[in-house]
Design a protein around this motif. Structure first.
Motif, PDB file in Angstrom:
ATOM      1  N   LEU A  81      33.147   3.050 -13.137  1.00 11.62           N
ATOM      2  CA  LEU A  81      33.730   3.485 -11.873  1.00 11.62           C
ATOM      3  C   LEU A  81      33.520   4.991 -11.778  1.00 11.62           C
ATOM      4  CD1 LEU A  81      35.352   2.624  -9.346  1.00 11.62           C
ATOM      5  CD2 LEU A  81      37.401   3.418 -10.559  1.00 11.62           C
ATOM      6  N   GLN A  82      32.613   5.382 -10.899  1.00 11.17           N
ATOM      7  CA  GLN A  82      32.390   6.799 -10.645  1.00 11.17           C
ATOM      8  C   GLN A  82      33.344   7.239  -9.550  1.00 11.17           C
ATOM      9  OE1 GLN A  82      30.231   9.068 -12.157  1.00 11.17           O
ATOM     10  NE2 GLN A  82      31.325  10.573 -10.894  1.00 11.17           N
ATOM     11  N   MET A  83      34.155   8.236  -9.868  1.00 11.23           N
ATOM     12  CA  MET A  83      35.171   8.701  -8.929  1.00 11.23           C
ATOM     13  C   MET A  83      34.877  10.148  -8.562  1.00 11.23           C
ATOM     14  SD  MET A  83      38.584   7.031 -10.657  1.00 11.23           S
ATOM     15  CE  MET A  83      38.544   8.099 -12.078  1.00 11.23           C
ATOM     16  N   ASN A  84      34.615  10.377  -7.297  1.00  9.61           N
ATOM     17  CA  ASN A  84      34.328  11.716  -6.788  1.00  9.61           C
ATOM     18  C   ASN A  84      35.388  12.150  -5.789  1.00  9.61           C
ATOM     19  OD1 ASN A  84      31.887  11.731  -8.271  1.00  9.61           O
ATOM     20  ND2 ASN A  84      30.790  10.763  -6.567  1.00  9.61           N
ATOM     21  N   SER A  85      35.430  13.442  -5.517  1.00  8.18           N
ATOM     22  CA  SER A  85      36.379  13.998  -4.537  1.00  8.18           C
ATOM     23  C   SER A  85      37.794  13.502  -4.803  1.00  8.18           C
ATOM     24  CB  SER A  85      35.945  13.612  -3.114  1.00  8.18           C
ATOM     25  OG  SER A  85      34.639  14.079  -2.846  1.00  8.18           O
ATOM     26  N   LEU A  86      38.206  13.600  -6.051  1.00 10.30           N
ATOM     27  CA  LEU A  86      39.509  13.069  -6.442  1.00 10.30           C
ATOM     28  C   LEU A  86      40.646  13.829  -5.780  1.00 10.30           C
ATOM     29  CD1 LEU A  86      38.665  12.301 -10.132  1.00 10.30           C
ATOM     30  CD2 LEU A  86      39.625  10.659  -8.523  1.00 10.30           C
ATOM     31  N   LYS A  87      41.699  13.072  -5.457  1.00 10.24           N
ATOM     32  CA  LYS A  87      42.883  13.615  -4.792  1.00 10.24           C
ATOM     33  C   LYS A  87      44.112  13.371  -5.671  1.00 10.24           C
ATOM     34  CE  LYS A  87      40.932  12.122  -0.355  1.00 10.24           C
ATOM     35  NZ  LYS A  87      41.181  11.310   0.871  1.00 10.24           N
ATOM     36  N   PRO A  88      45.162  14.154  -5.489  1.00  9.48           N
ATOM     37  CA  PRO A  88      46.380  13.906  -6.276  1.00  9.48           C
ATOM     38  C   PRO A  88      46.896  12.479  -6.136  1.00  9.48           C
ATOM     39  CG  PRO A  88      46.501  16.049  -5.237  1.00  9.48           C
ATOM     40  CD  PRO A  88      45.261  15.389  -4.693  1.00  9.48           C
ATOM     41  N   GLU A  89      46.707  11.883  -4.965  1.00  7.44           N
ATOM     42  CA  GLU A  89      47.177  10.504  -4.765  1.00  7.44           C
ATOM     43  C   GLU A  89      46.348   9.466  -5.499  1.00  7.44           C
ATOM     44  OE1 GLU A  89      46.513  12.801  -2.421  1.00  7.44           O
ATOM     45  OE2 GLU A  89      45.598  11.883  -0.627  1.00  7.44           O
ATOM     46  N   ASP A  90      45.265   9.885  -6.135  1.00  7.71           N
ATOM     47  CA  ASP A  90      44.489   8.976  -6.987  1.00  7.71           C
ATOM     48  C   ASP A  90      45.098   8.859  -8.385  1.00  7.71           C
ATOM     49  OD1 ASP A  90      41.535  10.338  -5.509  1.00  7.71           O
ATOM     50  OD2 ASP A  90      42.449   8.391  -5.073  1.00  7.71           O
ATOM     51  N   THR A  91      46.106   9.669  -8.656  1.00 10.57           N
ATOM     52  CA  THR A  91      46.761   9.628  -9.957  1.00 10.57           C
ATOM     53  C   THR A  91      47.390   8.263 -10.198  1.00 10.57           C
ATOM     54  OG1 THR A  91      47.214  11.997  -9.982  1.00 10.57           O
ATOM     55  CG2 THR A  91      48.625  10.602 -11.349  1.00 10.57           C
ATOM     56  N   ALA A  92      47.014   7.633 -11.306  1.00 12.69           N
ATOM     57  CA  ALA A  92      47.494   6.284 -11.620  1.00 12.69           C
ATOM     58  C   ALA A  92      46.927   5.867 -12.974  1.00 12.69           C
ATOM     59  CB  ALA A  92      47.051   5.288 -10.551  1.00 12.69           C
ATOM     60  N   VAL A  93      47.408   4.732 -13.455  1.00 13.93           N
ATOM     61  CA  VAL A  93      46.758   4.061 -14.579  1.00 13.93           C
ATOM     62  C   VAL A  93      45.718   3.121 -13.986  1.00 13.93           C
ATOM     63  CG1 VAL A  93      47.031   2.565 -16.575  1.00 13.93           C
ATOM     64  CG2 VAL A  93      48.812   4.229 -16.009  1.00 13.93           C
ATOM     65  N   TYR A  94      44.505   3.220 -14.467  1.00 17.19           N
ATOM     66  CA  TYR A  94      43.397   2.410 -13.969  1.00 17.19           C
ATOM     67  C   TYR A  94      43.108   1.288 -14.960  1.00 17.19           C
ATOM     68  CZ  TYR A  94      42.475   5.688 -10.224  1.00 17.19           C
ATOM     69  OH  TYR A  94      42.588   6.454  -9.084  1.00 17.19           O
TER      70      TYR A  94
END
Length: 115
Positions: A81-94
């Motif tokens: 999973l490539q994650m770009n332009s990360l935001k604070p709301e992406d904070t989580a356990v994946y």
């Protein structure tokens, strides 16, 4: 017995990127109908981030479309999973997910987006 092991999580600043890996053992990834990623933030439900069908068809959650990309490497028996332009709301356990006649989950990896 199937094991899914996630890696690649960590702390990143807003706007940054991370790549998560999910390596399967006990079965090859092309034996699953679908593999994907879900995430769960504190106090919230576990939601779909991205999934990939054995056919290659992909599906993304509304909040991650255009920023995250799911891919697979059969030789490494791994889904990414490539994650770009990360935001604070992406904070989580994946969590990595693999489904066929049963549903399998990894142990999860923490992603924290903060300055």
């Amino acid at each position: 017995q199937v094991q899914l092991v996630e890696s690649g999580g960590g702390l990143v600043q807003p706007g940054g990127s991370l790549r998560l890996s999910c390596t399967a053992s006990g079965r090859t990834i092309f034996s699953f109908n679908t593999m994907g990623w879900y995430r769960q933030a504190p106090g919230k439900e576990r939601d779909l981030v991205a999934s990939m069908h054995i056919s290659g068809r992909t599906n993304y959650g509304d909040s991650t479309k255009g920023r995250f990309t799911i891919s697979r490497d059969y030789a490494k028996n791994t889904v990414y999973l490539q994650m770009n332009s990360l935001k604070p709301e992406d904070t989580a356990v994946y969590y990595c997910n693999a489904e066929s006649t049963s549903v399998n989950w990894g142990q999860g990896t923490q992603v924290t987006v903060s300055s």
